[in-house]
Design a protein around this motif. Structure first.
Motif, short mmCIF file in Angstrom:
data_model
loop_
_atom_site.label_atom_id
_atom_site.label_comp_id
_atom_site.label_asym_id
_atom_site.label_seq_id
_atom_site.Cartn_x
_atom_site.Cartn_y
_atom_site.Cartn_z
N ILE A 101 0.83 7.67 -7.00
CA ILE A 101 1.51 8.31 -5.81
C ILE A 101 2.27 9.76 -6.51
O ILE A 101 1.97 10.82 -5.84
CB ILE A 101 2.99 7.58 -5.50
N ALA A 102 2.63 9.83 -7.92
CA ALA A 102 2.95 11.03 -8.40
C ALA A 102 1.79 11.93 -8.27
O ALA A 102 2.07 13.09 -8.20
CB ALA A 102 3.50 10.57 -9.84
N LYS A 103 0.61 11.52 -8.53
CA LYS A 103 -0.43 12.67 -8.79
C LYS A 103 -0.86 13.02 -7.30
O LYS A 103 -1.15 14.20 -7.10
CB LYS A 103 -1.72 11.65 -9.07
N GLN A 104 -0.65 12.25 -6.34
CA GLN A 104 -0.81 12.69 -4.90
C GLN A 104 0.35 13.82 -4.79
O GLN A 104 -0.21 14.89 -3.99
CB GLN A 104 -0.41 11.65 -3.75
N ILE A 105 1.39 13.46 -5.08
CA ILE A 105 2.50 14.60 -4.60
C ILE A 105 2.13 15.82 -5.34
O ILE A 105 2.49 17.23 -5.01
CB ILE A 105 3.76 14.13 -4.71
N ALA A 106 1.98 15.58 -6.76
CA ALA A 106 1.70 17.01 -7.49
C ALA A 106 0.53 17.64 -6.94
O ALA A 106 0.57 18.97 -6.84
CB ALA A 106 1.15 16.33 -9.12
N SER A 115 6.64 13.41 -11.94
CA SER A 115 7.04 12.19 -12.75
C SER A 115 7.17 10.95 -11.86
O SER A 115 7.71 10.78 -10.88
CB SER A 115 8.78 12.55 -12.84
N ALA A 116 6.67 10.10 -12.53
CA ALA A 116 6.33 8.76 -12.00
C ALA A 116 7.49 8.26 -11.76
O ALA A 116 8.09 7.19 -10.98
CB ALA A 116 5.26 7.77 -12.63
N GLN A 117 8.42 8.42 -12.69
CA GLN A 117 9.94 7.76 -12.60
C GLN A 117 10.51 8.39 -11.14
O GLN A 117 11.53 7.78 -10.55
CB GLN A 117 10.66 8.24 -13.92
N ALA A 118 10.43 9.77 -10.93
CA ALA A 118 11.11 10.20 -9.74
C ALA A 118 10.41 9.44 -8.70
O ALA A 118 11.23 9.20 -7.76
CB ALA A 118 10.77 11.76 -9.88
N VAL A 119 9.17 9.28 -8.57
CA VAL A 119 8.70 8.64 -7.71
C VAL A 119 9.06 7.02 -7.50
O VAL A 119 9.66 6.56 -6.21
CB VAL A 119 7.10 8.36 -7.66
N GLY A 120 9.43 6.34 -8.59
CA GLY A 120 10.03 5.27 -8.70
C GLY A 120 11.40 5.17 -8.00
O GLY A 120 11.70 4.29 -7.45
N GLY A 121 12.09 6.36 -8.28
CA GLY A 121 13.51 6.36 -7.69
C GLY A 121 13.42 6.30 -6.22
O GLY A 121 14.35 5.65 -5.50
N ALA A 122 12.64 7.10 -5.66
CA ALA A 122 12.49 7.27 -4.42
C ALA A 122 11.90 6.20 -3.66
O ALA A 122 12.39 5.62 -2.48
CB ALA A 122 11.44 8.45 -3.93
N VAL A 123 11.08 5.37 -4.33
CA VAL A 123 10.54 3.90 -3.76
C VAL A 123 11.61 3.01 -3.84
O VAL A 123 11.85 2.39 -2.91
CB VAL A 123 9.33 3.33 -4.68
N GLY A 124 12.40 2.88 -4.80
CA GLY A 124 13.50 2.08 -4.90
C GLY A 124 14.40 2.08 -3.70
O GLY A 124 15.37 1.23 -3.43
N HIS A 125 14.49 3.54 -3.23
CA HIS A 125 15.52 3.89 -1.97
C HIS A 125 14.89 3.81 -0.80
O HIS A 125 15.65 4.16 0.15
CB HIS A 125 16.35 5.04 -2.54
#
Length: 177
Positions: A101-106, A115-125
């Motif tokens: 997902i991070a690669k798609q957004i980049a 950042s995959a962690q930033a994606v993780g934060g969005a997914v979690g919310h």
């Protein structure tokens, strides 16, 4: 104005929320971030959209992929909304990693990486569980991590969809436990 309704699923009670645009929330009772952005002033009322959402959920929990969509109204940040739209593209019964997902957004933003962690934060919310299938997102190594509804529900949803679980595992510790 937001409206709410309840749905009893085979894996737990669900609170639904919607406004005049579309579904704004679908949360398992007791999950992390439960109804975090539900308007303080809301009304429990059976609007026509809830009938369609409940029909979608009935089909889904019968083990079939619903062949229609319900109107959604994302109420997150621009970044969260971007991530949630990608979640909607993950096919039934399949998974995608936070890194993918991070690669798609980049790529979409013309950036060398995201950042995959930033994606993780969005997914979690994600405010609209199941219909916006955050349960289909896994760690790069196959870890079943990061589901606000709990790891047990994530596993049950993936099993319901007959996802290939062979390379997936439950982490010993982490955000999903």
């Amino acid at each position: 104005m937001q409206y709410t309704s309840h749905y009893g699923s085979p894996i737990g009670n669900i609170l639904l929320a919607a406004d005049d645009i579309g579904l704004t929330g679908l949360w398992f009772e007791g999950q992390k971030y439960f109804a975090l952005y539900l308007d303080k002033e809301h009304e429990e009322k059976e609007i026509s959209l809830f009938e369609k959402v409940k029909h979608w959920l009935d089909i889904y929990f019968s083990g079939k992929e619903p062949d229609f969509t319900v109107p959604l109204h994302f109420t997150g940040t621009d970044f969260q909304n971007e991530v949630w739209k990608i979640l909607c593209t993950i096919p039934y019964g399949q998974t995608m990693t936070y890194g993918e997902i991070a690669k798609q957004i980049a790529a979409k933003r013309g950036l060398p990486r995201m950042s995959a962690q930033a994606v993780g934060g969005a997914v979690g919310h994600n405010e609209i569980s199941i219909i916006v299938p955050c349960h289909r997102v896994v760690g790069t190594n196959g870890s079943l991590t990061g589901y606000a509804g709990g790891i047990d529900k994530k596993i049950k949803l993936l099993q319901l969809e007959k996802a290939d679980m062979e390379s997936l595992f439950t982490p010993k510790k982490g955000t999903a436990l």
